[in-house]
Design a protein around this motif. Structure first.
Motif, mmCIF file in Angstrom:
data_model
loop_
_atom_site.group_PDB
_atom_site.id
_atom_site.type_symbol
_atom_site.label_atom_id
_atom_site.label_comp_id
_atom_site.label_asym_id
_atom_site.label_seq_id
_atom_site.Cartn_x
_atom_site.Cartn_y
_atom_site.Cartn_z
ATOM 1 N N UNK A 38 0.816 -1.206 0.000
ATOM 2 C CA UNK A 38 0.000 0.000 0.000
ATOM 3 C C UNK A 38 0.857 1.266 0.000
ATOM 4 N N UNK A 39 2.173 1.077 -0.139
ATOM 5 C CA UNK A 39 3.069 2.211 -0.234
ATOM 6 C C UNK A 39 3.838 2.552 1.025
ATOM 7 N N UNK A 40 3.473 1.983 2.166
ATOM 8 C CA UNK A 40 4.152 2.291 3.419
ATOM 9 C C UNK A 40 5.318 1.357 3.690
ATOM 10 N N UNK A 41 5.991 1.605 4.810
ATOM 11 C CA UNK A 41 7.106 0.767 5.248
ATOM 12 C C UNK A 41 6.968 0.460 6.729
ATOM 13 N N UNK A 42 7.496 -0.687 7.141
ATOM 14 C CA UNK A 42 7.515 -1.074 8.550
ATOM 15 C C UNK A 42 8.919 -1.529 8.890
ATOM 16 N N UNK A 43 9.479 -1.015 9.969
ATOM 17 C CA UNK A 43 10.771 -1.476 10.454
ATOM 18 C C UNK A 43 10.535 -2.466 11.598
ATOM 19 N N UNK A 44 11.217 -3.585 11.556
ATOM 20 C CA UNK A 44 10.955 -4.639 12.538
ATOM 21 C C UNK A 44 12.187 -5.517 12.707
ATOM 22 N N UNK A 45 12.194 -6.291 13.790
ATOM 23 C CA UNK A 45 13.290 -7.233 14.045
ATOM 24 C C UNK A 45 12.953 -8.637 13.547
ATOM 25 N N UNK A 46 11.658 -8.900 13.322
ATOM 26 C CA UNK A 46 11.236 -10.226 12.858
ATOM 27 C C UNK A 46 9.992 -10.070 11.997
ATOM 28 N N UNK A 47 9.978 -10.790 10.890
ATOM 29 C CA UNK A 47 8.789 -10.839 10.024
ATOM 30 C C UNK A 47 8.239 -12.264 10.091
ATOM 31 N N UNK A 48 7.032 -12.374 10.576
ATOM 32 C CA UNK A 48 6.396 -13.676 10.781
ATOM 33 C C UNK A 48 5.152 -13.763 9.907
ATOM 34 N N UNK A 49 5.175 -14.681 8.948
ATOM 35 C CA UNK A 49 4.020 -14.884 8.078
ATOM 36 C C UNK A 49 3.115 -15.974 8.647
ATOM 37 N N UNK A 50 1.876 -15.603 8.894
ATOM 38 C CA UNK A 50 0.848 -16.555 9.316
ATOM 39 C C UNK A 50 -0.314 -16.396 8.347
ATOM 40 N N UNK A 51 -0.033 -16.695 7.093
ATOM 41 C CA UNK A 51 -0.978 -16.434 6.009
ATOM 42 C C UNK A 51 -1.638 -17.708 5.509
#
Length: 454
Positions: free
Chosen positions: A250-263
């Motif tokens: 959607x054009x935004x950004x997120x800064x994070x230490x972990x990306x967890x996909x529960x899709x």
């Protein structure tokens, strides 16, 4: 009649496969079972059991806070240690896995700790090179997490890895809006991580009753979980100083230490040789089965998540039992998938059985009985958390079509409420039942007036 090495060979050592193997062996059948990872399957190793242990662990943060309202003084701020929890969890899972293996051995099942694939309609080939023939073959390989193929997806984790992280992440981006995403959001938030939940739709827990969805999302937000609706990751890029930048579609950004996909999860059928021997699969890879769990190849059956019918451990166990009754006890039995009670261990947790209000209204006139209240548990602590109780009732027959509970102990309550709903109880049956006081559950039998139609 052809002579076979086994009367039954089971591929998959999860709840459904193990139950079927054991029960078939008790009939005198010669049974073999192959499991390539660990006995117990997703539920025991990477699902229900470790998840519930971590839910318990995460709930202590609020319990320490609430204790002060009841006269307890906590001398110093409690400290949580991730490695201690993981070690304790691992010890319990190892114990349970040992029990699964021991129970198979006790009933005479020949277990093979290796991968098995189909060589023909009556033949399985092990990764060790051994080949065995079987009169019947049962596919019980469960499901696996789905990961979208976006740039940088190799940096993300799924529920397979979440239980074994070496350290607790400070910031977590959870992608998805189903029960796995919402449960882990509660776990990690309770343990002290900063949690953002990104979901491409406008409200989590699609498929659940709308009041339940709204109530749970609101309570999760109160606890500090940030929701980011309307977008999902388009790319994941490592940052020089550690962590990741996640570019959203959607054009935004997120800064994070972990990306967890529960899709979501998909049936675990890839590379088993099913299509090569003529077993029909659905478009998402599930084994197509009839009412008796038989595939398009008469000698091959399937139970559990690999059939994509109702992905719940107790359902897989029942399907395994029905298979044994049908094939080895000459009692054709179709597993019952109707009115199955379900618990979702969000915080607050959900207990549900039967139809949502939306489903029921699509079938005919209904009355809705709903109550939202602050439970006694939170009166002295001052915690701003409310429970939800809801009954969906058919206006003409008065039968309770659905029961939905959100709050402490919802999973325990719905198991018993599920018996009443399964038996066809009416609203008047609920009303005639004397309340147990003081409890939250008494609200189920004291709601007298339906919600006014809008």
């Amino acid at each position: 009649m052809a002579d076979f090495d086994f009367d039954l060979f089971v591929i998959g050592g999860g709840s459904g496969g193990v139950r079927a193997a054991r029960m078939a062996a008790l009939t005198g059948a010669r049974v073999g079972l192959a499991e390539e990872f660990r006995y117990g399957g997703t539920c025991v190793v990477r699902g229900c059991v470790p998840k519930k242990l971590m839910v318990y662990a995460s709930a202590f943060a609020e319990a320490f806070e609430d204790a002060e309202g009841f006269g307890w003084s906590v001398p110093q701020k409690p400290v949580f240690d991730w490695s201690s929890l993981i070690a304790a969890k691992d010890a319990e899972i190892a114990r349970l896995e040992g029990l699964y293996a021991a129970n198979l051995d006790r009933t005479g099942v020949h277990s093979f700790s290796t991968r098995a694939t189909l060589a023909s309609a009556h033949e399985v080939r092990l990764a060790t090179g051994e080949t065995f023939t079987a009169r019947h073959i049962l596919i019980a390989t469960g499901g696996r997490p789905f990961l979208p193929q976006i740039p940088g997806i190799g940096h993300a984790v799924s529920s397979n890895e979440m239980f074994d992280l070496p350290a607790q992440p400070g910031r977590v981006l959870i992608v998805g809006g189903g029960y796995i995403a919402c449960e882990f959001a509660g776990i990690l938030n309770g343990l002290g991580s900063a949690v953002t939940l990104a979901y491409r739709r406008d409200l989590v827990l699609r498929g659940f009753d709308a009041d339940v969805r709204t109530h749970v999302a609101a309570e999760m937000a109160k606890k500090g979980i940030a929701f980011r609706y309307g977008g999902e990751p388009a790319a994941i890029t490592p940052r020089a100083g550690g962590g990741f930048t996640v570019e959203m579609d959607d054009g935004g950004e997120v800064e994070t230490d972990l990306v967890f996909f529960a899709t979501g999860r998909v049936p675990n059928t890839a590379g088993l040789g099913l299509e090569e021997v003529g077993v029909a699969l659905t478009p998402n890879g599930a084994v197509k089965v009839d009412a008796f769990s038989q595939s398009s190849v008469p000698s091959i059956y399937a139970v559990g998540d690999v059939t994509d019918r109702l992905a719940l451990t107790p359902v897989a166990i029942r399907e395994g039992m029905a298979f044994v009754d049908t094939v080895f006890r000459a009692t054709p039995t179709s597993p019952d998938h109707d009115l199955v009670p379900t618990a979702v261990f969000t915080q607050p947790e959900i207990g549900t059985v039967g139809m949502s209000e939306e489903e029921a209204r699509a079938q005919g006139p209904v009355e809705i009985y709903r109550s939202s209240f602050r439970p006694m548990l939170h009166t002295l602590s001052g915690r701003d958390e409310r429970m939800l109780m809801k009954l969906v009732v058919a206006r003409e027959s008065r039968r309770v079509l659905g029961c939905h509970i959100v709050g402490h102990g919802a999973g325990e309550m719905i198991q018993l409420a599920g018996i009443a709903v399964k038996m066809g109880a009416t609203k008047e049956d609920f009303d005639r039942t004397c309340a147990v006081h003081p409890t939250a559950a008494e609200e189920l039998v004291t709601m007298r007036e339906p919600v006014a139609e809008t």
